[in-house]
Design a protein around this motif. Structure first.
Motif, PDB file in Angstrom:
ATOM      1  N   ALA A  36     -12.092 -51.107 -54.693  1.00 26.09           N
ATOM      2  CA  ALA A  36     -13.077 -51.465 -55.718  1.00 26.09           C
ATOM      3  C   ALA A  36     -12.621 -52.653 -56.554  1.00 26.09           C
ATOM      4  O   ALA A  36     -13.439 -53.329 -57.181  1.00 26.09           O
ATOM      5  CB  ALA A  36     -13.343 -50.254 -56.615  1.00 26.09           C
ATOM      6  N   ASP A  37     -11.312 -52.899 -56.570  1.00 24.55           N
ATOM      7  CA  ASP A  37     -10.773 -54.014 -57.373  1.00 24.55           C
ATOM      8  C   ASP A  37     -10.849 -55.361 -56.648  1.00 24.55           C
ATOM      9  O   ASP A  37     -10.606 -56.401 -57.242  1.00 24.55           O
ATOM     10  CB  ASP A  37      -9.302 -53.742 -57.733  1.00 24.55           C
ATOM     11  N   VAL A  38     -11.146 -55.339 -55.342  1.00 21.67           N
ATOM     12  CA  VAL A  38     -11.200 -56.590 -54.570  1.00 21.67           C
ATOM     13  C   VAL A  38     -12.439 -57.372 -54.979  1.00 21.67           C
ATOM     14  O   VAL A  38     -13.547 -56.816 -55.022  1.00 21.67           O
ATOM     15  CB  VAL A  38     -11.224 -56.297 -53.056  1.00 21.67           C
ATOM     16  N   VAL A  39     -12.280 -58.656 -55.269  1.00 22.99           N
ATOM     17  CA  VAL A  39     -13.412 -59.472 -55.697  1.00 22.99           C
ATOM     18  C   VAL A  39     -13.818 -60.438 -54.581  1.00 22.99           C
ATOM     19  O   VAL A  39     -13.004 -60.842 -53.759  1.00 22.99           O
ATOM     20  CB  VAL A  39     -13.079 -60.284 -56.977  1.00 22.99           C
ATOM     21  N   GLY A  40     -15.102 -60.768 -54.575  1.00 27.95           N
ATOM     22  CA  GLY A  40     -15.595 -61.821 -53.696  1.00 27.95           C
ATOM     23  C   GLY A  40     -16.008 -61.399 -52.303  1.00 27.95           C
ATOM     24  O   GLY A  40     -16.441 -62.225 -51.515  1.00 27.95           O
ATOM     25  N   GLN A  41     -15.885 -60.101 -51.964  1.00 28.36           N
ATOM     26  CA  GLN A  41     -16.240 -59.652 -50.613  1.00 28.36           C
ATOM     27  C   GLN A  41     -17.222 -58.489 -50.673  1.00 28.36           C
ATOM     28  O   GLN A  41     -17.102 -57.506 -49.942  1.00 28.36           O
ATOM     29  CB  GLN A  41     -14.975 -59.258 -49.824  1.00 28.36           C
ATOM     30  N   ASP A  42     -18.205 -58.619 -51.518  1.00 21.70           N
ATOM     31  CA  ASP A  42     -19.165 -57.528 -51.709  1.00 21.70           C
ATOM     32  C   ASP A  42     -19.957 -57.219 -50.444  1.00 21.70           C
ATOM     33  O   ASP A  42     -20.457 -56.102 -50.271  1.00 21.70           O
ATOM     34  CB  ASP A  42     -20.141 -57.868 -52.846  1.00 21.70           C
ATOM     35  N   HIS A  43     -20.094 -58.209 -49.554  1.00 21.80           N
ATOM     36  CA  HIS A  43     -20.884 -57.988 -48.340  1.00 21.80           C
ATOM     37  C   HIS A  43     -20.217 -56.985 -47.389  1.00 21.80           C
ATOM     38  O   HIS A  43     -20.884 -56.402 -46.532  1.00 21.80           O
ATOM     39  CB  HIS A  43     -21.116 -59.314 -47.609  1.00 21.80           C
ATOM     40  N   ILE A  44     -18.898 -56.772 -47.550  1.00 24.33           N
ATOM     41  CA  ILE A  44     -18.239 -55.760 -46.718  1.00 24.33           C
ATOM     42  C   ILE A  44     -17.691 -54.592 -47.541  1.00 24.33           C
ATOM     43  O   ILE A  44     -17.448 -53.524 -46.993  1.00 24.33           O
ATOM     44  CB  ILE A  44     -17.099 -56.358 -45.861  1.00 24.33           C
ATOM     45  N   LEU A  45     -17.520 -54.802 -48.856  1.00 24.46           N
ATOM     46  CA  LEU A  45     -16.945 -53.744 -49.693  1.00 24.46           C
ATOM     47  C   LEU A  45     -17.908 -53.211 -50.743  1.00 24.46           C
ATOM     48  O   LEU A  45     -17.569 -52.294 -51.494  1.00 24.46           O
ATOM     49  CB  LEU A  45     -15.678 -54.273 -50.388  1.00 24.46           C
ATOM     50  N   GLY A  46     -19.115 -53.792 -50.815  1.00 25.63           N
ATOM     51  CA  GLY A  46     -20.119 -53.302 -51.761  1.00 25.63           C
ATOM     52  C   GLY A  46     -20.690 -51.969 -51.312  1.00 25.63           C
ATOM     53  O   GLY A  46     -20.293 -51.404 -50.279  1.00 25.63           O
ATOM     54  N   PRO A  47     -21.660 -51.445 -52.046  1.00 26.60           N
ATOM     55  CA  PRO A  47     -22.222 -50.116 -51.731  1.00 26.60           C
ATOM     56  C   PRO A  47     -22.749 -50.002 -50.311  1.00 26.60           C
ATOM     57  O   PRO A  47     -22.645 -48.939 -49.692  1.00 26.60           O
ATOM     58  CB  PRO A  47     -23.367 -49.973 -52.749  1.00 26.60           C
ATOM     59  N   ASP A  48     -23.302 -51.072 -49.760  1.00 28.21           N
ATOM     60  CA  ASP A  48     -23.841 -51.024 -48.398  1.00 28.21           C
ATOM     61  C   ASP A  48     -22.994 -51.839 -47.428  1.00 28.21           C
ATOM     62  O   ASP A  48     -23.448 -52.180 -46.328  1.00 28.21           O
ATOM     63  CB  ASP A  48     -25.284 -51.557 -48.379  1.00 28.21           C
ATOM     64  N   GLY A  49     -21.772 -52.151 -47.814  1.00 34.31           N
ATOM     65  CA  GLY A  49     -20.912 -52.975 -46.984  1.00 34.31           C
ATOM     66  C   GLY A  49     -20.414 -52.251 -45.744  1.00 34.31           C
ATOM     67  O   GLY A  49     -20.376 -51.008 -45.693  1.00 34.31           O
ATOM     68  N   ALA A  50     -20.009 -53.028 -44.747  1.00 29.59           N
ATOM     69  CA  ALA A  50     -19.574 -52.451 -43.470  1.00 29.59           C
ATOM     70  C   ALA A  50     -18.377 -51.526 -43.641  1.00 29.59           C
ATOM     71  O   ALA A  50     -18.341 -50.419 -43.072  1.00 29.59           O
ATOM     72  CB  ALA A  50     -19.234 -53.578 -42.504  1.00 29.59           C
ATOM     73  N   LEU A  51     -17.386 -51.957 -44.425  1.00 28.78           N
ATOM     74  CA  LEU A  51     -16.197 -51.112 -44.601  1.00 28.78           C
ATOM     75  C   LEU A  51     -16.509 -49.881 -45.444  1.00 28.78           C
ATOM     76  O   LEU A  51     -15.950 -48.804 -45.215  1.00 28.78           O
ATOM     77  CB  LEU A  51     -15.075 -51.931 -45.254  1.00 28.78           C
ATOM     78  N   THR A  52     -17.395 -50.041 -46.402  1.00 27.69           N
ATOM     79  CA  THR A  52     -17.782 -48.895 -47.233  1.00 27.69           C
ATOM     80  C   THR A  52     -18.394 -47.802 -46.367  1.00 27.69           C
ATOM     81  O   THR A  52     -18.082 -46.613 -46.515  1.00 27.69           O
ATOM     82  CB  THR A  52     -18.784 -49.335 -48.315  1.00 27.69           C
ATOM     83  N   ARG A  53     -19.247 -48.197 -45.450  1.00 26.79           N
ATOM     84  CA  ARG A  53     -19.891 -47.225 -44.566  1.00 26.79           C
ATOM     85  C   ARG A  53     -18.870 -46.564 -43.635  1.00 26.79           C
ATOM     86  O   ARG A  53     -18.944 -45.362 -43.359  1.00 26.79           O
ATOM     87  CB  ARG A  53     -20.984 -47.907 -43.739  1.00 26.79           C
ATOM     88  N   MET A  54     -17.910 -47.346 -43.148  1.00 25.02           N
ATOM     89  CA  MET A  54     -16.863 -46.769 -42.289  1.00 25.02           C
ATOM     90  C   MET A  54     -16.065 -45.716 -43.037  1.00 25.02           C
ATOM     91  O   MET A  54     -15.771 -44.630 -42.511  1.00 25.02           O
ATOM     92  CB  MET A  54     -15.909 -47.872 -41.821  1.00 25.02           C
ATOM     93  N   LEU A  55     -15.695 -46.053 -44.276  1.00 23.00           N
ATOM     94  CA  LEU A  55     -14.841 -45.143 -45.050  1.00 23.00           C
ATOM     95  C   LEU A  55     -15.572 -43.864 -45.425  1.00 23.00           C
ATOM     96  O   LEU A  55     -14.943 -42.820 -45.624  1.00 23.00           O
ATOM     97  CB  LEU A  55     -14.338 -45.859 -46.309  1.00 23.00           C
ATOM     98  N   GLU A  56     -16.891 -43.937 -45.528  1.00 26.89           N
ATOM     99  CA  GLU A  56     -17.661 -42.718 -45.842  1.00 26.89           C
ATOM    100  C   GLU A  56     -17.540 -41.690 -44.727  1.00 26.89           C
ATOM    101  O   GLU A  56     -17.635 -40.489 -44.959  1.00 26.89           O
ATOM    102  CB  GLU A  56     -19.135 -43.080 -46.074  1.00 26.89           C
ATOM    103  N   THR A  57     -17.318 -42.175 -43.494  1.00 26.17           N
ATOM    104  CA  THR A  57     -17.161 -41.252 -42.363  1.00 26.17           C
ATOM    105  C   THR A  57     -15.702 -40.856 -42.142  1.00 26.17           C
ATOM    106  O   THR A  57     -15.404 -40.055 -41.250  1.00 26.17           O
ATOM    107  CB  THR A  57     -17.687 -41.908 -41.065  1.00 26.17           C
TER     108      THR A  57
END
Length: 444
Positions: A36-57
């Motif tokens: 959550a502290d990483v800045v500038g990469q919201d497209h992969i770490l934001g609420p609908d980001g690719a990595l966010t979705r991976m980590l949910e599983t």
């Protein structure tokens, strides 16, 4: 415990304390502690980001992080390992070989037997050769490691297709101005003081960071070191103090190809201002001016062609001018040629015609030209009909015979189709005129 052991233990604790108290660079102190502290990469770490979705599983497949330096690739990999409870193992393709890879794979297998998975982070993964890249395939397939490779180069060109088919590519973006400003704000909070810059200088510092988070914090640290008590720098003073950070530009890498592509397409799109901007970017980054001169000549023949026959003359003159004057005066001649090309009428008719003619030549094979346009230096060739029936165009009305010059087996072809603009408007009139005469004289 022997008397020696307490002393050794004490020394170890003392060393650990000294390491903790030792000064650390600002980028290290501000390294994110969570995703959550990483800045500038919201497209992969934001609420609908690719990595966010991976980590949910709670599952993680092998990944390739592609992006410029200082965008958080290493940090995100380390935090992913923490989030998925994988052991984090890091190697660099710059310093590692086959023996290092084997050692890492063996350690991951041993770890797996105890129920612990491994996230193997490979920095500069594109520097491994094809055989070394292939060595990852078995351990990726059997789950020995979750591979996370980081690269600044285009994976499509630098990584094996087999490796890419087993990993998902995630693109890291250069930090925008808002992200860099957020880093500066965090730095000011940690340091407990504001950056000694006026508004214009602060904006200049953001631009100097060039989208690199690590560089932005390093520059901020340099500003604090340079400032005397109560001193506030303006933009001009800032540039003198920092001597400005060189642009990110590797002549053999994506930065080079991206900018030359932008220059070429700006010329093709008749935008002289954008073309000059990209030309200046490349000059500023230290590109070889003769490389640019050669590319400008290519633009003249590819995108302007006969719509303005002077374009090629001017571009060759610019190349010769640079040869004669050198830098920096000669660079102006190249800039002038770029402006000329961008404002010239555009045509790729000659470029397209040549490509079509090449295709016909390859497909047609070794077809004999019609005999009437072949010379007949021997009696045998004359008896075979070579040169028979040839009409000398200069002796014909309008200096035009209208004969067919294509091989009979191929038939008449049309490759060159000039547009109705620039000088090619005149060429079009001539071709139409000759086509009419050819038709009339063929009917006689």
């Amino acid at each position: 415990m022997s008397p020696k052991q307490p002393r050794e233990a004490a020394n170890l604790f003392a060393a650990a304390g000294m390491e903790q108290d030792a000064p650390h660079p600002l980028p290290d102190r501000l390294r994110p502690r969570s995703l959550a502290d990483v800045v500038g990469q919201d497209h992969i770490l934001g609420p609908d980001g690719a990595l966010t979705r991976m980590l949910e599983t709670r599952t993680l497949g092998s990944l390739v992080f592609w992006g410029p330096p200082g965008t958080g690739k290493t940090t995100v990999a380390r935090l992913l390992a923490d989030a998925t409870e994988l052991h984090f193992e890091q190697i660099s393709a710059v310093f590692s070989g086959v023996a290092d890879l084997k050692k890492a794979f063996d350690a991951a297998r041993a770890r797996r037997e105890t129920g612990k998975g491994t996230l193997l982070f490979v920095d500069e993964v594109h520097r491994f050769n094809r055989a070394q890249q292939d060595s990852f395939l078995p351990v990726m397939e059997d789950g020995t490691v979750v591979l996370v490779g980081a690269t600044t180069e285009n994976p499509s060109f630098e990584l094996n297709a087999a490796l890419l088919s087993r990993a998902r590519v995630l693109v890291f973006h250069s930090l925008d101005a808002a992200a860099v400003e957020k880093l500066f704000a965090n730095a000011e909070k940690v340091e407990g003081r504001k950056l000694p810059l006026d508004a214009e200088a602060r904006a200049a510092l953001v631009r100097m960071a060039d989208g690199d988070g690590r560089a932005s914090l390093t520059l901020a640290e340099e500003v604090w070191r340079a400032a005397r008590k109560g001193e506030v720098f303006n933009a001009e003073q800032l540039q003198e103090i920092l001597q400005r950070r060189a642009p990110i530009y590797d002549k053999s890498a994506d930065g080079h190809y991206n900018l030359i592509s932008a220059l070429h397409k700006s010329v093709r799109g008749s935008d002289p201002d954008a073309a000059l901007y990209y030309l200046a970017r490349m000059f500023d980054a230290g590109e070889d001016p003769l490389f640019l001169a050669r590319r400008v000549v290519r633009m003249a023949v590819e995108d302007i062609g006969l719509a303005d026959p002077q374009a090629l003359v001017i571009c060759n003159a610019a190349k010769d001018t640079y040869d004669f004057l050198g830098s920096p005066e000669g660079e102006l001649a190249i800039a002038q040629a770029v402006i000329y090309l961008a404002t010239a009428p555009k045509s790729n008719a000659a470029y397209t015609a040549f490509g079509a003619a090449m295709q016909a030549a390859k497909q047609g094979g070794s077809l004999l030209p019609p005999k009437h346009i072949l010379n007949s230096p021997t009696k045998l060739m004359k008896s075979e009909g070579y040169g028979s029936g040839y009409r000398y165009d200069h002796d014909m009305p309008d200096a035009f015979s209208g004969q067919d010059y294509f091989p009979e087996a191929l038939g008449r072809q049309t490759f060159y189709d000039p547009p109705d603009r620039g000088f090619e408007r005149e060429i079009r009139k001539r071709l139409d005129y000759w086509a009419r005469l050819r038709k009339e004289r063929a009917g006689k």
